[in-house]
Design a protein around this motif. Structure first.
Motif, PDB file in Angstrom:
ATOM      1  N   SER A 113       0.861  -1.176   0.000  1.00  0.00           N
ATOM      2  CA  SER A 113       0.000   0.000   0.000  1.00  0.00           C
ATOM      3  C   SER A 113       0.902   1.233   0.000  1.00  0.00           C
ATOM      4  N   ASP A 114       0.738   2.074  -1.026  1.00  0.00           N
ATOM      5  CA  ASP A 114       1.605   3.250  -1.149  1.00  0.00           C
ATOM      6  C   ASP A 114       3.072   2.861  -1.131  1.00  0.00           C
ATOM      7  N   GLY A 115       3.371   1.751  -1.741  1.00  0.00           N
ATOM      8  CA  GLY A 115       4.760   1.325  -1.828  1.00  0.00           C
ATOM      9  C   GLY A 115       5.325   0.746  -0.544  1.00  0.00           C
ATOM     10  N   ARG A 116       4.471   0.599   0.474  1.00  0.00           N
ATOM     11  CA  ARG A 116       4.956   0.032   1.727  1.00  0.00           C
ATOM     12  C   ARG A 116       4.151  -1.213   2.090  1.00  0.00           C
ATOM     13  N   SER A 118      -4.272  -5.779   4.862  1.00  0.00           N
ATOM     14  CA  SER A 118      -5.529  -5.354   4.239  1.00  0.00           C
ATOM     15  C   SER A 118      -6.648  -5.168   5.267  1.00  0.00           C
TER      16      SER A 118
END
Lengths: 358, 358, 358, 358
Positions: free
Chosen positions: B268-271, B275
């Protein structure tokens, strides 16, 4: 870090797939009888059960390395060691870059880097609770000398919840005789089925361990911060998979009115008691002479046979993971011994700090 | 005892009816901006509300005695003092021999003897939480520098339970603007009514405080024993009237299956994230980068207007007790600030221990 | 108790004549290179020397039980174990009721009762310093990464006092190559003779270990109470036979005037330094960037061949005691390694606490 | 940090030129008689003397803020506060960039940065010892209940060394009646002259405080690491200007032979004793029933009237500094009270830990 306690101080060490696991217990009164047989019996209660657990057979034989002579504590630090059996560690390598959901793989790798021993979960393995159980047996011996007994049982396994009150004797006697650690025959059957159903689905279930401590004198606990509740909760939350701890009415108390929740004081057998025990045996962070009533919520075993979503830390892309091998479909029965040990260790330490022991 | 924390160490002192209450906070980074205005604002949030609380007006004005110069921490121990107003203490004398149900009167007298200062509950008074709130404001300033925010709200008051998820901003902004510390207008009305109904009956209600911490980096917590959960639980159980603490799914996790409870990892956002957040932001005793989700169960106020059963410790015979004066029919709204402070103090300490601050 | 340190925490266990001695070292940075060869080399320096010591040949082979994988620290607790050789313990039985002058027999029996393991001095044995040396080697590796070196030597043996200043390189290189741990050839000969003379008389001698630590940054030490001096002194006084600890000018400073004792600040190599080092590298409990200069006084070995006066605790009458077997006529050379280890452990812990390591 | 002790826990706070200095003493037994008059008397002994000290008149009036009710300890934390008089702080500003030799200016500024409160030395001021003395008075009351007495005197002032043994009664009675805290009339005159000579030269002198503790039972001290010696040394080295600590024969023991140093056991008044006391009352880190014999070396006051070499931290160039104002030419007489207090606090804590008190 790996040490807990003030006057009775426990240090644990080891990993699941290294040489072994062990502990140093410091502060046990010199002269205390130390029974390796008792320790072994408690360790055996923590072992996975053939019927409902995993067929991995752990040979948990306790080896005393220091502090015990002629079956008595010398006053020096007591070291107990439990060797690991040879294990297949190769399958764990993948988890360093594909963390298992619900496990500490990600957080451990982020905190300890590539030096983290990921085999079997390393220092995060449930196997670290074996030395806690071993040390807890010694703590039990200490508090039993002042009349304190500790007994736990599986109060809930998945959707099966035991809402009955059981006499302490039943908890100790029946509960230790069945491998789900249920407190009644009815519950034993239903809980066993709940576990086997999850197992059949390649899944796992959680549950609740309830632990009762009887015979504690009034006055145990060191507020403001070192409360009976707080010290118990701290060690209980160190047990892997614990997600909640409550005392007495616990979360139910939140929905109560004061007139309903307050336990009226009464005279019983010439001593002050309360006519019910919604407080769980504690007032103001101090034992009130009633039985301690502790409930500990365990999440379901994180290792399941089903394939799960994860990420690949190398590519930072979504990935799938399938955990091979056999794992406990429910750790709650084994956790009963660990909760009992943690409670015994905390009570022994607080009794020493309050001058009730020694 | 009255000290908690390792690198950021809090010592509290005082009693409800003595000179005052206060704290020494040791270890705050030299140069940290210390805003007495902020501290005062948090103390005001902890004060009883005219509408729903008791009309006792506590003038909680914080006085810095050490460690602050030119609105900055010097690196020395910070001492904050809050004077008590004059109070009528006579009515408390009776409680030394006729303990109030649900209070620490009995356990305190048994532990500390006749020297115990029973006026206003002495060192067991809820007033001891005022210096915790004051110190917590400084801890908040520390962790906000690394992007950590802490926000709590009344999740349940008696039978009124807020089952919705609220954006963090709503919790902080709406929640701090209403005196029941509800997270929505609907809840504010219903919770207020629940409290006033209890008050009208001369009774009290309990509730649940939920506290969220956002922005915590991965890696906070010092297993095996000094876990994020365990350190939080220890201080939370020191807050008077707390009966349960859970993280994430908490006790609900006990009824889940692993496939349902495990939080899948996602990018998520590259991190790396999860979930969903049934773990409550913690894996293996260490923060996993998701928001911390903490729930704290409070029992109803023990002091109620109704006459109750107790015993007379002089005669060791049954007795009745009626608690005069006005008491909070529900401490949950005030406790929100205390839970936030306790969480902030623990996170600041653990962030220092883990090298995330300083 | 048997644990010391805050961020780097050492727990020792064992007894002279039991299974063995060992330690748990908690907090070493994950990834740190751990050389068993280095540990073994330090242990060998602590061993009794054939020439001047006792002919008892201790086989001190270190066995890692946890926390090390592929020669690196995993981040888990490191456990090192050293087995004891079989020993004749019978001769020690008498000391439980006829305490040896200068030994802990009396105080141990009074404190721990008849459960005390008196064989070889039990938990009071000088052998407990072996695990300290083992752990100290790991601490050395930690601090050497930030450029800190620790070197000790025999500064005095009985009446032979080494009043010269030696370059740090000489201390480390020459000092480690001779069995009296003298810093110069001249001293080596004279100190050896002093020891052999005492030995020939069936007597023993004391001495002084001086330990220098170089390269320490400014700022190490946590006043007011956890000073550099105080933390060093606490662990140094735990070493058996230590009777005095001083820093810099030490007791000589008591006879000085301020104009003489104050170390003037100067600029040296573009950095602040002092033109002399009577402070011993510490100001206000904090390192000042100059070398630490530590002196530790050891009393002569308590076990001597001569018959001595004691009492018989059974009859409470005067008695005579003759200690059989061979004992070190001087423990100072062996103690150099122990002092170095204790200093390294303390510096590593304080460097971690101050954020200089990790 | 600013807290010390395990069962009796002292936290100090404040600075020389802020609001004041104070302490929180936690763990004193409930019911203990607390005499503000006694505390004041001890504080007065620590005050600078008009004759030999500085003419600064400190009004050290102790104000109890918590934990005392009706002159008894309640069982809650005891807070004592001592207000500062208004002081001229301007002259200290220069020391932030021109550190005074022998002072903590440099190390404090390097560790705490520009937030460090340098006025009067801030948290490094000798004034921080006032709350130690106040708390020590309470510790004295605790240990006097089990027959332990603590008495100190100036054993050396500069070159004047008192080599005589004095009866404990003389130390306490004569020593407290003269402002140099000498143990004999002869010494009083010579020590006074030594101080006044230094003062006349604009210089200062150091000295040695000897402290005796009588009546301690056998068994106080918690080896391996929490030894009687080590715990005493840790707090003693926290006292500003202390450079050495020794017990019994101390550094002299290094030059002795075992046959000379060992204290033979004898029967005295039906109890085990030693015929001399070179051990200083300790064996194996545990009290042996003989008087504790503690010597503490103080360096000369760092603040002297003479101009000294230093550096300018702004330009990193050599500089000169002249310290204005009047300073104690010798702090040793005042330090006697501080050493006594530190010893009393440590003994009270260790007696609690060992079960000798409470």
């Amino acid at each position: 870090m790996n040490t807990i306690g003030v006057k009775l101080r426990l240090t644990i060490f080891g990993t699941s797939h290294g040489e072994g696991v062990g502990c140093v217990l410091d502060g046990a009164p010199p002269g205390l009888a130390i029974s390796l047989k008792d320790i072994q019996r408690e360790l055996d209660l923590r072992k996975p059960s053939v019927g409902i657990g995993t067929p991995r057979m752990e040979e948990d034989v306790v080896i005393p390395l220091s502090g015990v002579k002629d079956s008595r504590a010398t006053g020096g630090a007591i070291t107990l060691f439990i060797k690991n059996a040879d294990k297949d560690s190769d399958k764990y390598k993948e988890f360093a870059f594909k963390p298992r959901p619900g496990h500490a793989d990600l957080t451990a790798v982020m905190k300890y880097g590539d030096a983290h021993d990921i085999r079997g979960g390393g220092q995060f393995s449930g196997r670290m609770t074996a030395p806690i159980v071993a040390a807890g047996t010694i703590a039990r011996a200490m508090i039993s000398q002042i009349g304190v007994g500790v007994g736990g049982y599986s109060m809930a396994i998945g959707s099966v919840v035991d809402k009955e009150e059981h006499p302490f004797g039943d908890i100790v006697h029946f509960g230790r005789g069945n491998e789900v650690r249920a407190a009644s025959e009815d519950m034993e059957g239903r809980m066993r089925k709940e576990i086997l159903d999850a197992k059949a689905d390649g899944d796992s279930v959680g549950g609740i361990v309830r632990c009762i401590a009887t015979g504690l004198p009034i006055g145990v606990g060191e507020p403001f911060f070192d409360t009976l509740e707080g010290e118990l909760a701290k060690i209980l939350f160190a047990i892997p998979a614990v997600k909640g701890v409550e005392f007495g009415a616990g979360f139910r108390a939140a929905a109560m009115r004061g007139s309903q929740n307050n336990d009226p004081f009464v005279i019983s057998d010439g001593r002050v008691a309360t006519s019910k025990n919604d407080s769980g045996g504690m007032l103001g962070g101090i034992s009130d002479g009633m039985p301690l009533d502790i409930k500990v919520a365990f999440k379901p075993t994180a290792s399941i046979a089903m394939e799960q979503d994860t990420v690949d830390l190398r590519s930072m892309k979504p990935a799938r993971i399938k955990i091979e091998g056999r794992h406990d479909p429910c750790i709650v029965p084994r956790a009963v011994s660990v909760v009992e040990a943690a409670v015994a260790l905390t009570l022994a330490d607080l009794c020493m700090r309050g001058g009730f022991i020694d």
